[in-house]
Design a protein around this motif. Structure first.
Motif, PDB file in Angstrom:
ATOM      1  N   MET A 152       0.834  -1.200   0.000  1.00 13.40           N
ATOM      2  CA  MET A 152       0.000   0.000   0.000  1.00 13.40           C
ATOM      3  C   MET A 152       0.875   1.259   0.000  1.00 13.40           C
ATOM      4  SD  MET A 152      -1.392  -0.228   3.896  1.00 13.40           S
ATOM      5  CE  MET A 152      -2.101   1.414   3.877  1.00 13.40           C
ATOM      6  N   THR A 153       0.252   2.399   0.156  1.00 10.99           N
ATOM      7  CA  THR A 153       0.968   3.670   0.080  1.00 10.99           C
ATOM      8  C   THR A 153       2.073   3.738   1.127  1.00 10.99           C
ATOM      9  OG1 THR A 153      -1.189   4.599  -0.444  1.00 10.99           O
ATOM     10  CG2 THR A 153       0.586   6.168   0.028  1.00 10.99           C
ATOM     11  N   SER A 154       3.270   4.157   0.705  1.00 12.70           N
ATOM     12  CA  SER A 154       4.381   4.304   1.647  1.00 12.70           C
ATOM     13  C   SER A 154       4.049   5.396   2.663  1.00 12.70           C
ATOM     14  CB  SER A 154       5.661   4.687   0.905  1.00 12.70           C
ATOM     15  OG  SER A 154       6.000   3.679  -0.009  1.00 12.70           O
ATOM     16  N   GLU A 155       4.587   5.257   3.848  1.00  8.54           N
ATOM     17  CA  GLU A 155       4.352   6.266   4.882  1.00  8.54           C
ATOM     18  C   GLU A 155       5.674   6.674   5.500  1.00  8.54           C
ATOM     19  OE1 GLU A 155       1.340   5.145   7.681  1.00  8.54           O
ATOM     20  OE2 GLU A 155      -0.032   4.488   6.101  1.00  8.54           O
ATOM     21  N   TYR A 156       5.961   7.952   5.456  1.00 12.40           N
ATOM     22  CA  TYR A 156       7.178   8.508   6.049  1.00 12.40           C
ATOM     23  C   TYR A 156       8.421   7.737   5.608  1.00 12.40           C
ATOM     24  CZ  TYR A 156       3.998  11.225   8.780  1.00 12.40           C
ATOM     25  OH  TYR A 156       3.006  12.091   9.146  1.00 12.40           O
ATOM     26  N   GLY A 157       8.463   7.385   4.350  1.00 16.12           N
ATOM     27  CA  GLY A 157       9.654   6.726   3.825  1.00 16.12           C
ATOM     28  C   GLY A 157       9.625   5.220   3.988  1.00 16.12           C
ATOM     29  N   SER A 158       8.787   4.724   4.876  1.00 19.89           N
ATOM     30  CA  SER A 158       8.714   3.270   5.049  1.00 19.89           C
ATOM     31  C   SER A 158       7.728   2.684   4.043  1.00 19.89           C
ATOM     32  CB  SER A 158       8.239   2.920   6.467  1.00 19.89           C
ATOM     33  OG  SER A 158       9.183   3.339   7.407  1.00 19.89           O
ATOM     34  N   LYS A 159       8.032   1.485   3.605  1.00 18.68           N
ATOM     35  CA  LYS A 159       7.088   0.785   2.741  1.00 18.68           C
ATOM     36  C   LYS A 159       6.031   0.146   3.652  1.00 18.68           C
ATOM     37  CE  LYS A 159       9.770   1.670  -0.741  1.00 18.68           C
ATOM     38  NZ  LYS A 159      10.803   2.428  -0.046  1.00 18.68           N
ATOM     39  N   MET A 160       4.808   0.088   3.163  1.00 22.56           N
ATOM     40  CA  MET A 160       3.716  -0.414   3.998  1.00 22.56           C
ATOM     41  C   MET A 160       3.004  -1.586   3.292  1.00 22.56           C
ATOM     42  SD  MET A 160       3.953   1.738   6.540  1.00 22.56           S
ATOM     43  CE  MET A 160       2.542   1.315   7.521  1.00 22.56           C
ATOM     44  N   LEU A 161       2.638  -2.558   4.097  1.00 24.59           N
ATOM     45  CA  LEU A 161       1.846  -3.678   3.569  1.00 24.59           C
ATOM     46  C   LEU A 161       0.502  -3.688   4.286  1.00 24.59           C
ATOM     47  CD1 LEU A 161       4.457  -6.606   3.761  1.00 24.59           C
ATOM     48  CD2 LEU A 161       4.128  -4.941   1.916  1.00 24.59           C
ATOM     49  N   SER A 162      -0.535  -3.964   3.551  1.00 23.12           N
ATOM     50  CA  SER A 162      -1.842  -4.198   4.154  1.00 23.12           C
ATOM     51  C   SER A 162      -2.140  -5.687   4.003  1.00 23.12           C
ATOM     52  CB  SER A 162      -2.907  -3.368   3.446  1.00 23.12           C
ATOM     53  OG  SER A 162      -4.186  -3.740   3.907  1.00 23.12           O
ATOM     54  N   LEU A 163      -2.198  -6.382   5.126  1.00 19.68           N
ATOM     55  CA  LEU A 163      -2.376  -7.843   5.076  1.00 19.68           C
ATOM     56  C   LEU A 163      -3.697  -8.241   5.731  1.00 19.68           C
ATOM     57  CD1 LEU A 163       1.215  -9.001   6.127  1.00 19.68           C
ATOM     58  CD2 LEU A 163       0.357  -8.419   3.848  1.00 19.68           C
ATOM     59  N   GLY A 164      -4.273  -9.280   5.226  1.00 14.28           N
ATOM     60  CA  GLY A 164      -5.503  -9.812   5.827  1.00 14.28           C
ATOM     61  C   GLY A 164      -6.738  -9.121   5.276  1.00 14.28           C
ATOM     62  N   GLY A 165      -7.749  -9.041   6.099  1.00 17.10           N
ATOM     63  CA  GLY A 165      -9.019  -8.467   5.663  1.00 17.10           C
ATOM     64  C   GLY A 165      -9.938  -9.550   5.115  1.00 17.10           C
ATOM     65  N   VAL A 166     -11.174  -9.175   4.994  1.00 15.86           N
ATOM     66  CA  VAL A 166     -12.201 -10.177   4.706  1.00 15.86           C
ATOM     67  C   VAL A 166     -12.029 -10.823   3.329  1.00 15.86           C
ATOM     68  CG1 VAL A 166     -13.895  -8.531   3.782  1.00 15.86           C
ATOM     69  CG2 VAL A 166     -14.683 -10.618   4.914  1.00 15.86           C
ATOM     70  N   GLU A 167     -11.493 -10.076   2.358  1.00 18.55           N
ATOM     71  CA  GLU A 167     -11.385 -10.658   1.011  1.00 18.55           C
ATOM     72  C   GLU A 167     -10.420 -11.844   0.993  1.00 18.55           C
ATOM     73  OE1 GLU A 167     -13.362  -9.924  -1.284  1.00 18.55           O
ATOM     74  OE2 GLU A 167     -14.235  -8.156  -0.340  1.00 18.55           O
ATOM     75  N   HIS A 168      -9.322 -11.734   1.770  1.00 21.38           N
ATOM     76  CA  HIS A 168      -8.357 -12.832   1.788  1.00 21.38           C
ATOM     77  C   HIS A 168      -8.740 -13.912   2.804  1.00 21.38           C
ATOM     78  CE1 HIS A 168      -5.679 -10.817  -0.917  1.00 21.38           C
ATOM     79  NE2 HIS A 168      -5.698  -9.733  -0.162  1.00 21.38           N
ATOM     80  N   LEU A 169      -9.338 -13.482   3.914  1.00 21.32           N
ATOM     81  CA  LEU A 169      -9.642 -14.460   4.963  1.00 21.32           C
ATOM     82  C   LEU A 169     -10.826 -15.340   4.594  1.00 21.32           C
ATOM     83  CD1 LEU A 169      -8.936 -12.170   7.990  1.00 21.32           C
ATOM     84  CD2 LEU A 169      -7.865 -14.376   7.610  1.00 21.32           C
ATOM     85  N   THR A 170     -11.836 -14.748   3.995  1.00 23.10           N
ATOM     86  CA  THR A 170     -13.014 -15.565   3.675  1.00 23.10           C
ATOM     87  C   THR A 170     -13.458 -15.433   2.223  1.00 23.10           C
ATOM     88  OG1 THR A 170     -14.560 -13.844   4.330  1.00 23.10           O
ATOM     89  CG2 THR A 170     -13.882 -15.364   6.035  1.00 23.10           C
ATOM     90  N   GLY A 171     -12.912 -14.467   1.501  1.00 22.49           N
ATOM     91  CA  GLY A 171     -13.407 -14.214   0.145  1.00 22.49           C
ATOM     92  C   GLY A 171     -12.799 -15.107  -0.913  1.00 22.49           C
TER      93      GLY A 171
END
Ligand code: SF4
Length: 245
Positions: A152-171
């Protein structure tokens, strides 16, 4: 073959531990994998270790002489009922927590409410401290080959990951859901997890530790932009340099 000589259709049983109310065939588990139909009996699949310790527990339904079906009474006021954050069971639920355990530890009454919250909506945002390109924004992040999130969008120079959520857990597939759940649990328990990013790197990530990117442990990264360098770190620069631009 006459109908009455055919094998009777296996009877499905209904789990009422949460509002999903799964009908479960013999030998199968419900949608959450916590309850299964074992020869017509509803059984748990995960051990509840607190219960197994022998601590005094309040059963969701009275199982003894007064055994009964749940009548829809939310609080069952005739018995002890714990009210607290987490005392409910699955979201969005109307039942009390199915397992409430009390024990005394060092003279203090402890009450453990096992909420049995299903992981469906849980997610983790992971901050990767690196200057390296790990993959494009929106690239899929995988564990055990299964999609478990995205860059996902980098924040303050760090790279960011968005993991999990309903689409991956049950979708997606059950395998995808399990790989996602396993990765989230291990990350939250401060264990190492290897992830690969489509079109990007392979990383080992672990809470509180520098990421290992394509086999190289990360050592340094920039901590901010020019204004942060002056605004946040002026005191540290002072005495070492004549001027910071
Ligand atoms: S607790 Fe699990 S098996 Fe039981 S109804 Fe809910 S989702 Fe289905």
């Amino acid at each position: 073959m006459p109908d009455d000589l055919r094998d009777p259709k296996p009877v499905k049983i209904r789990c009422d531990a949460c509002p999903v109310m799964c009908f479960i065939a013999d030998g199968k588990s419900g949608a959450c994998d916590r309850y299964a139909n074992h020869a017509g009996e509803l059984v748990r699949l995960d051990p509840l270790t607190v219960i197994q310790s022998g601590a005094k527990a309040v059963a969701f339904l009275d199982q003894s002489n007064n055994a009964q079906d749940w009548d829809g009474d939310v609080i069952q006021g005739g018995r002890d009922f714990v009210t607290a954050v987490g005392a409910g069971t699955t979201y969005p639920d109307y039942k009390p927590a199915p397992f409430i355990v009390s024990q005394e530890v060092d003279g203090i009454d402890m009450v453990t409410v096992v909420t049995e919250g299903i992981f469906s909506y849980c997610g983790v945002k992971v901050k990767i401290d690196t200057d390296r390109h790990i993959g494009e924004e929106r690239a899929v992040v995988r564990a055990e080959g299964e999609a478990i999130g995205h860059v996902m969008t980098s924040e303050y120079g760090s790279k960011m990951l968005s993991l999990g959520g309903v689409e991956h857990l049950t979708g997606g597939s059950k395998k995808e859901g399990r790989a996602t759940c396993d990765a989230l649990l291990r990350l939250c328990n401060r264990e190492r997890v290897e992830v690969t990013i489509d079109g990007g790197v392979t990383m080992v990530i672990e809470a509180g530790k520098a990421p290992i990117i394509n086999g190289t442990p990360e050592k340094l990264m920039r901590v901010g932009c020019g204004s942060a360098t002056i605004g946040m770190f002026a005191k540290q620069w002072f005495g070492h340099v004549d001027e910071v631009v």
